[in-house]
Design a protein around this motif. Structure first.
Motif, short mmCIF file in Angstrom:
data_model
loop_
_atom_site.label_atom_id
_atom_site.label_comp_id
_atom_site.label_asym_id
_atom_site.label_seq_id
_atom_site.Cartn_x
_atom_site.Cartn_y
_atom_site.Cartn_z
N ILE A 287 0.82 -1.23 0.00
CA ILE A 287 0.00 0.00 0.00
C ILE A 287 0.85 1.27 0.00
N LYS A 288 0.45 2.19 -0.86
CA LYS A 288 1.06 3.52 -0.86
C LYS A 288 -0.01 4.59 -0.66
N LEU A 289 0.42 5.67 -0.05
CA LEU A 289 -0.44 6.85 0.07
C LEU A 289 0.25 7.99 -0.67
N ILE A 290 -0.53 8.72 -1.45
CA ILE A 290 0.01 9.87 -2.18
C ILE A 290 -0.83 11.08 -1.79
N ILE A 291 -0.16 12.18 -1.49
CA ILE A 291 -0.89 13.39 -1.08
C ILE A 291 -0.44 14.56 -1.95
N GLY A 292 -1.37 15.23 -2.58
CA GLY A 292 -1.06 16.36 -3.44
C GLY A 292 -0.32 17.47 -2.68
N ARG A 293 0.61 18.13 -3.37
CA ARG A 293 1.37 19.19 -2.69
C ARG A 293 0.79 20.58 -2.94
N ASP A 294 0.02 20.71 -3.98
CA ASP A 294 -0.59 22.02 -4.26
C ASP A 294 -1.84 21.80 -5.12
N GLU A 295 -2.45 22.91 -5.43
CA GLU A 295 -3.71 22.86 -6.20
C GLU A 295 -3.53 22.12 -7.53
N ALA A 296 -2.42 22.43 -8.20
CA ALA A 296 -2.20 21.84 -9.52
C ALA A 296 -2.08 20.32 -9.40
N GLU A 297 -1.38 19.85 -8.37
CA GLU A 297 -1.22 18.40 -8.21
C GLU A 297 -2.54 17.75 -7.80
N ASN A 298 -3.31 18.44 -6.97
CA ASN A 298 -4.63 17.90 -6.61
C ASN A 298 -5.47 17.70 -7.86
N THR A 299 -5.42 18.70 -8.75
CA THR A 299 -6.20 18.60 -9.99
C THR A 299 -5.72 17.43 -10.83
N LYS A 300 -4.39 17.30 -10.96
CA LYS A 300 -3.84 16.19 -11.75
C LYS A 300 -4.29 14.85 -11.19
N ASP B 57 -15.01 19.11 5.65
CA ASP B 57 -15.52 20.45 5.97
C ASP B 57 -14.46 21.54 5.82
N CYS B 58 -13.33 21.23 5.26
CA CYS B 58 -12.30 22.27 5.08
C CYS B 58 -11.53 22.00 3.81
N ASN B 59 -10.76 22.99 3.40
CA ASN B 59 -9.92 22.80 2.22
C ASN B 59 -8.66 22.04 2.63
N GLY B 60 -8.04 21.45 1.65
CA GLY B 60 -6.79 20.75 1.96
C GLY B 60 -6.42 19.85 0.81
N PRO B 61 -5.28 19.20 0.91
CA PRO B 61 -4.83 18.37 -0.21
C PRO B 61 -5.67 17.11 -0.39
N LEU B 62 -5.55 16.57 -1.58
CA LEU B 62 -6.23 15.32 -1.93
C LEU B 62 -5.28 14.17 -1.59
N GLY B 63 -5.83 13.07 -1.11
CA GLY B 63 -5.02 11.88 -0.88
C GLY B 63 -5.46 10.75 -1.80
N VAL B 64 -4.53 9.86 -2.13
CA VAL B 64 -4.87 8.70 -2.94
C VAL B 64 -4.28 7.47 -2.27
N LEU B 65 -5.10 6.44 -2.12
CA LEU B 65 -4.60 5.16 -1.60
C LEU B 65 -4.43 4.21 -2.78
N ASN B 66 -3.26 3.65 -2.89
CA ASN B 66 -2.97 2.80 -4.04
C ASN B 66 -2.28 1.52 -3.59
N PRO B 67 -3.02 0.41 -3.47
CA PRO B 67 -4.48 0.27 -3.53
C PRO B 67 -5.09 0.53 -2.16
N PHE B 68 -6.38 0.24 -2.02
CA PHE B 68 -7.06 0.46 -0.74
C PHE B 68 -6.64 -0.62 0.27
N PRO B 69 -6.27 -0.24 1.50
CA PRO B 69 -5.80 -1.25 2.46
C PRO B 69 -6.93 -2.06 3.08
N ARG B 70 -6.71 -3.38 3.13
CA ARG B 70 -7.70 -4.24 3.82
C ARG B 70 -7.45 -4.21 5.33
#
Ligand code: SF4
Length: 339
Positions: free
Chosen positions: A242-255, A269-282
């Motif tokens: 499992i890996k977690l990826i977290i956007g560093r700025d707006e442009a990366e969140n969009t990508k 309920d707030c702004n902040g970076p997007l995270g991605v789980l690759n893949p989802f952990p069981r």
């Protein structure tokens, strides 16, 4: 688009395939040969580590018809065991150049071309453009006797295109070394006003990208999407799967969003970076760890706070507690760990 203009206006009936990266040297090699009346087919080789925008822009700005050939699969295969060592980071430049010449050589029949050219300059790059390395590139490619390096050819042994008179020796140059003065002079002579800076073309020369790639190779996760994700965000290795990826700025969140992945983490309920789980952990403990690292990057959010897991159309609220800095750094994949 490939030009089908087959007038006999060319200096020689033989034509060349040119390795084109978009950088100044390959641009000069193409323009120089074209200006002297040779027919040249510039080819850009697509890999997961060389975003094509730079080459496409460079070709467009300079009126070059570019052929694009995807060599990702063969390049990934080569990366598993290059015959010559990697460079400063994960860049196997000798094998990489050799592979590009090899594929270009295999395209000769298809394009009815007879020889290969590149913008290599003797002594310009410490790893792949030393005289012995260029020789090695030629040997590895299997097309050594068909290679012409117009910018430095007078410093190199004659190859078949020169011996046979397909290319006039008088049209060849003897540029060497790391200085760029002569190249900039040539650019002016050839009317080249727009070219990318020397750095920034290949991600394999970036130390943090290389660290992440090494990690991916170590865990045997070289699938196209995992490779694509290496280009964006902070990366965390949570376990062997499992890996977690977290956007560093707006442009990366969009990508990251544009990749339309399966497992996103977003704050509710707030702004902040997007995270991605690759893949989802069981494993619930790994999910907890992922949530806590993700929440660490929401500095203004309450602690604990509410985030959401997005899986297709399914949205699940989750409670997140912030991990401390030590935990975050422990799982981060980076040579120089920065928050
Ligand atoms: S810098 Fe990258 S693209 Fe260029 S030869 Fe080296 S590995 Fe290949």
């Amino acid at each position: 688009m490939l030009s089908l203009d087959m007038t006999n206006a060319y200096k020689s009936p033989q034509s060349a395939i040119a390795l084109f990266s978009g950088g100044l040297d390959s641009l000069l090699a193409v323009k120089w040969m074209q200006k002297r009346g040779y027919k040249v087919y510039p080819v850009y080789f697509l890999t997961p580590y060389m975003p094509p925008a730079r080459a496409l822009q460079s070709a467009q700005n300079n009126g070059i018809d570019l052929i694009i050939r995807d060599i990702s699969e063969r390049h990934l295969e080569m990366m598993q065991g290059p015959t010559v060592t990697f460079g400063k980071h994960m860049n196997p430049c000798v094998d990489c150049h050799a592979l590009m010449f090899k594929v270009a050589g295999e395209m000769l029949n298809e394009l009815d071309a007879q020889y290969l050219i590149s913008g290599e300059v003797v002594g310009q790059r410490p790893m792949s453009q030393r005289r012995d390395a260029m020789n090695r590139v030629g040997n590895l490619s299997g097309f050594k006797d068909l290679l012409v390096r117009p910018l430095s050819q007078l410093l190199l042994p004659d190859t078949l295109p020169i011996r046979e008179g397909w290319v006039d020796r008088a049209d060849m140059l003897q540029i060497s070394g790391r200085g760029r003065y002569r190249q900039l002079e040539m650019a002016e002579e050839l009317g080249i006003t727009s070219f990318p800076s020397p750095a920034g073309g290949c991600l394999l020369t970036d130390r943090n990208y290389s660290m992440r790639l090494k990690d991916l190779m170590q865990y045997g996760q070289m699938d196209p999407m995992s490779l694509e994700l290496l280009k964006y965000g902070r990366h965390f290795r949570l376990n062997e799967e499992i890996k977690l990826i977290i956007g560093r700025d707006e442009a990366e969140n969009t990508k990251l969003e544009e990749l339309k992945l399966d497992n996103y983490l977003i704050a509710k309920d707030c702004n902040g970076p997007l995270g991605v789980l690759n893949p989802f952990p069981r494993d619930p403990a790994i999910l907890e760890l992922a949530k806590s690292i993700f929440w660490h990057y929401h500095s203004k959010a309450s602690n604990p706070g509410i985030a959401q897991i997005l899986q297709g159309d399914d949205i699940t609220d989750i409670v997140c507690r912030k991990a401390n800095r030590e935990t975050v750094l422990q799982y981060m994949i980076a040579l120089y760990k920065q928050e």
